[in-house]
Design a protein around this motif. Structure first.
Motif, short mmCIF file in Angstrom:
data_model
loop_
_atom_site.label_atom_id
_atom_site.label_comp_id
_atom_site.label_asym_id
_atom_site.label_seq_id
_atom_site.Cartn_x
_atom_site.Cartn_y
_atom_site.Cartn_z
N VAL A 1 0.84 -1.19 0.00
CA VAL A 1 0.00 0.00 0.00
C VAL A 1 0.89 1.24 0.00
CG1 VAL A 1 -0.26 0.09 2.52
CG2 VAL A 1 -1.98 1.17 1.07
N ASP B 1 1.16 5.06 0.98
CA ASP B 1 0.59 5.93 2.01
C ASP B 1 0.95 7.37 1.69
OD1 ASP B 1 -0.38 6.99 4.41
OD2 ASP B 1 1.42 6.43 5.54
N SER C 1 1.70 11.15 4.41
CA SER C 1 1.84 10.10 5.42
C SER C 1 2.06 10.61 6.83
CB SER C 1 3.00 9.18 5.05
OG SER C 1 4.22 9.90 5.06
N ALA D 1 -0.22 4.26 8.31
CA ALA D 1 0.69 3.22 7.83
C ALA D 1 0.80 2.06 8.80
CB ALA D 1 2.08 3.82 7.59
N TYR E 1 -2.20 -0.34 8.50
CA TYR E 1 -2.13 -1.21 7.32
C TYR E 1 -1.08 -2.30 7.51
CZ TYR E 1 -5.12 1.93 4.63
OH TYR E 1 -6.19 2.68 4.19
N SER E 2 0.04 -1.95 8.12
CA SER E 2 1.06 -2.95 8.40
C SER E 2 0.54 -4.03 9.33
CB SER E 2 2.28 -2.27 9.01
OG SER E 2 3.23 -3.22 9.44
N VAL F 1 4.10 -1.41 3.56
CA VAL F 1 3.73 0.00 3.45
C VAL F 1 4.95 0.83 3.10
CG1 VAL F 1 2.59 1.93 4.60
CG2 VAL F 1 2.07 -0.40 5.34
N HIS G 1 -3.53 4.77 -0.01
CA HIS G 1 -4.21 5.54 1.03
C HIS G 1 -3.75 6.98 0.94
CE1 HIS G 1 -5.93 6.36 5.08
NE2 HIS G 1 -4.96 7.28 5.08
N THR H 1 -7.13 1.95 10.19
CA THR H 1 -6.62 1.40 8.94
C THR H 1 -6.33 -0.10 9.04
OG1 THR H 1 -4.48 2.35 9.59
CG2 THR H 1 -5.75 3.52 7.91
#
Length: 236
Positions: A5, A7, A10, A16, A19-20, A26, A78, A209
């Motif tokens: 993804v 970011d 950011s 981030a 998502y991780s 990321v 994102h 996220t």
């Protein structure tokens, strides 16, 4: 290899990290190097919209880990365009007219890339500028903080929704800039201790996220999300 993804805007990496934690790799982009120094993943110090333009033109760009990435490498994008033009905090402490609404330009740039799923996030006061957004709050996840954020999702068959209704209480930490609790309390509640207090003012909760990322990973066919080992640096 796990999906990747991108970011955008950011900051220091609240989005981030979520998502991780959901299982994505990321990498981030921001034009402010200071929070990027605390960013837990590879980063590129650059303008987000210029970066999207370069990717659209087929260029490959080099991130801080020495790896180069092109548009074909990303499974989702994102974007958290700056919120100061709409935020109540700017009205309290600054001048909204000094800032610009980058949501339309960001959406146009993302749509120009084709069918890559994307998420645009922003504050409550900007929600009317997002297309069919859904809202997340920490109290929906049983967390002790009130922080409403709105998310527009496109090019994804996943139907996103809030997981519960808000369960606010008088004891919740909120973004009152130290009015009821010290600002470090919000940092601890969001679990973003690698950030400075100032960076936390701009951050969203990784919980949000992570929730979004888990659903995107199901769409991408990843059934066992993994937690990325992130570099966590000390705060200032």
């Amino acid at each position: 290899m796990r999906p990747l993804v991108l970011d955008l805007f950011s900051g220091a990496g609240g989005a981030a990290m979520g998502y991780s934690q959901s299982g994505f790799r990321v990498i981030g982009v921001d034009n402010d190097l200071k929070p990027l120094r605390h960013y837990p993943f590879p980063y590129l110090c650059a303008d987000a919209l210029e970066t999207l333009s370069a990717l659209h033109d087929g260029r490959r760009l080099e991130w801080s880990d020495g790896q180069s990435y092109g548009l074909e490498d990303f499974n989702a994008i994102h974007a958290s365009p700056p919120c100061q033009w709409a935020s109540r905090a700017t009205a309290w402490r600054g001048d909204r007219q000094r800032h610009h609404n980058l949501i339309p330009a960001t959406r146009a740039a993302l749509n120009s890339l084709g069918a890559i799923p994307y998420i645009i996030e922003n504050v409550r006061e900007a929600r009317l500028h997002l297309e069919s957004p859904f809202m997340l709050c920490g109290t929906m996840f049983g967390e002790n903080y009130q922080s409403h954020r709105y998310f527009e999702v496109a090019h994804s068959p996943v139907v996103f929704f809030s997981p519960a209704t808000c369960q606010h209480s008088s004891n919740n930490v909120s973004r009152d800039h130290g009015g009821k609790y010290p600002e470090s309390a919000l940092r601890d509640a969001l679990e973003v201790q690698w950030m400075t207090v100032r960076e936390t003012r701009q951050a969203i909760s990784p919980t949000y996220t992570k929730f979004i990322g888990q659903q995107l990973l199901a769409f991408l066919g990843v059934t066992k999300p993994l937690v990325e080992k992130a570099k966590v640096v000390g705060t200032v």
